[in-house]
Design an enzyme around this catalytic site. Structure first.
Site, PDB file in Angstrom:
ATOM      1  N   ARG A 156      54.498 -20.835 -34.370  1.00 29.30           N
ATOM      2  CA  ARG A 156      53.174 -21.161 -34.901  1.00 29.30           C
ATOM      3  C   ARG A 156      52.408 -22.154 -34.036  1.00 29.30           C
ATOM      4  NH1 ARG A 156      56.454 -19.391 -38.748  1.00 29.30           N
ATOM      5  NH2 ARG A 156      57.895 -20.564 -37.451  1.00 29.30           N
ATOM      6  N   THR A 157      53.041 -23.265 -33.682  1.00 31.89           N
ATOM      7  CA  THR A 157      52.302 -24.338 -33.012  1.00 31.89           C
ATOM      8  C   THR A 157      51.850 -23.887 -31.626  1.00 31.89           C
ATOM      9  OG1 THR A 157      53.757 -25.856 -34.195  1.00 31.89           O
ATOM     10  CG2 THR A 157      52.385 -26.794 -32.459  1.00 31.89           C
ATOM     11  N   LYS A 197      66.522 -27.345 -13.033  1.00 35.81           N
ATOM     12  CA  LYS A 197      67.139 -27.843 -11.794  1.00 35.81           C
ATOM     13  C   LYS A 197      67.280 -29.351 -11.847  1.00 35.81           C
ATOM     14  CE  LYS A 197      64.391 -24.483  -9.266  1.00 35.81           C
ATOM     15  NZ  LYS A 197      63.266 -24.463  -8.322  1.00 35.81           N
ATOM     16  N   ARG A 239      55.773 -30.506 -26.909  1.00 36.26           N
ATOM     17  CA  ARG A 239      56.814 -30.592 -27.944  1.00 36.26           C
ATOM     18  C   ARG A 239      58.107 -30.930 -27.233  1.00 36.26           C
ATOM     19  NH1 ARG A 239      58.021 -26.245 -32.620  1.00 36.26           N
ATOM     20  NH2 ARG A 239      56.244 -27.389 -33.466  1.00 36.26           N
ATOM     21  N   HIS A 286      54.773 -34.836 -36.359  1.00 32.21           N
ATOM     22  CA  HIS A 286      54.185 -33.531 -36.016  1.00 32.21           C
ATOM     23  C   HIS A 286      52.751 -33.606 -36.558  1.00 32.21           C
ATOM     24  CE1 HIS A 286      53.562 -29.421 -35.163  1.00 32.21           C
ATOM     25  NE2 HIS A 286      54.609 -28.868 -35.755  1.00 32.21           N
TER      26      HIS A 286
HETATM   27  N1   CP Z   1      55.464 -25.441 -38.196  1.00 27.67           N
HETATM   28  C1   CP Z   1      55.891 -25.351 -36.922  1.00 27.67           C
HETATM   29  O1   CP Z   1      55.898 -26.337 -36.164  1.00 27.67           O
HETATM   30  O2   CP Z   1      56.322 -24.099 -36.575  1.00 27.67           O
HETATM   31  P1   CP Z   1      56.828 -23.704 -35.110  1.00 27.67           P
HETATM   32  O3   CP Z   1      58.115 -24.442 -34.878  1.00 27.67           O
HETATM   33  O4   CP Z   1      56.999 -22.212 -35.138  1.00 27.67           O
HETATM   34  O5   CP Z   1      55.783 -24.165 -34.126  1.00 27.67           O
END
Ligand code: CP
Length: 308
Positions: free
Chosen positions: A58-59, A86, A108, A136
């Site tokens: 999603r993100t 590496k 992320r 998040h």
């Molecule tokens: N909600 C969320 O962060 O989903 P993903 O891990 O798929 O990005």
């Protein structure tokens, strides 16, 4: 109130007015995604780079779609096929990407604080797309937009957040956001999955799913994050599901117009039953749609318009 930050690292550092400004901007941009031609020229000539050191559906996809709808160029670092394998450090990788003059970098990372580490060292803006078990922020913003659309307000609500609180950056960002905006948050889960400091964040803690959802306006279910558990925090998934899996019977304890949320990915049949996930109270796919709008808003505010 404007949004004049180089970086978006967490909800903890945002003022309520900044949060509402992002939500209002997202609400106004949402209509673009319903057009036949889903594209505006706002960020033409700007470059958005994503670096995902953890899996994401999603993100990552919604950041990319958001950037494309605003006409920005997007580049995704595929970490498994990059020089990180590496042994290149995160800092070196980021400096090398910055040398290519992106306007913003979205990261992320499994280490809490990784986006903050980069933000201090890079000239370009940094957006935290989830750091370890810390925050998040874009998930909390899309959750707020979804709640506001359903309830018409963000204050005076009872919000139950249920599940693996210990490992949840989504829970932490939502707790900061909802308490700043005047809602009451109750968290529930097994004692082993609720960190001892949680009450200092201004939430109520219970170890009973039934108690948490009683009278709730919003129920937010969280995934059991087995990948972050070096040990077992409960006996079996079946036992966890018996005590903390949300079923239709629990919704009768909540307000009649309760909404059910989940950040995804879901463990169907563990923390949430399919009947609830796909039922009339579920706003899970609205959350995903709002993820595009919120990320468009952030890119617009941070790359396009109001940055100092
Ligand atoms: N909600 C969320 O962060 O989903 P993903 O891990 O798929 O990005």
């Amino acid at each position: 109130m404007e949004f004049r930050r180089k970086d978006l690292l967490g909800i903890a550092e945002l003022e309520p007015g900044e949060i509402l400004h992002i939500l209002d901007t997202a609400a106004s941009l949402k209509e673009i995604s319903t057009r036949a031609i889903k594209k505006v020229p706002t960020l033409r000539g700007k470059t958005v780079v994503t670096m995902f050191y953890e899996p994401s559906t999603r993100t990552r996809m919604s950041f990319e779609i958001a950037a494309k709808r605003l006409s920005a160029d997007t580049l995704n670092l595929t970490v498994a096929a990059s020089s990180a394998v590496k042994g290149e450090t995160l800092e070196d990788t980021a400096h090398n990407l910055e040398a290519m003059e992106p306007d913003i970098l979205i990261i992320r990372h499994p280490a809490s604080g990784a986006p903050h580490f980069l933000a201090k060292r890079l000239r370009c803006g940094v957006i935290n797309a989830g750091d370890g078990i810390h925050e998040h922020p874009t998930q909390a913003l899309l959750d707020l937009l979804t709640i506001r659309e359903a309830k018409g307000r963000l204050s005076g609500l009872k919000v139950a957040i249920v599940g693996d609180i210990l490992h949840s950056r989504v829970a932490r960002s939502n707790i900061h956001a909802l308490t700043k905006l005047g809602s009451r948050v109750t968290v529930a889960g097994p004692a082993t999955l609720i960190p001892p400091y949680l009450e200092t964040l201004g939430v109520e803690v219970t170890y009973s799913l039934e108690e948490a959802v009683r009278g709730a306006d919003v129920i937010m279910m969280l995934r059991i994050q087995l990948e972050r558990m070096g040990q077992m925090f409960f006996s079996t998934l079946r036992e966890y599901s018996t005590y903390f899996g949300l079923g239709l019977r629990h919704l009768k304890l909540a307000k009649e117009d309760v909404i059910v949320m989940h950040p995804g990915p879901m463990n169907r049949g563990v923390e949430i039953s399919p009947e609830v996930a796909d039922g009339v109270h579920s706003v899970i796919l609205q959350q995903v749609a709002n993820g595009v709008a919120v990320r468009m808003a952030l890119l617009y505010l941070m790359v396009g318009g109001e940055k100092e």
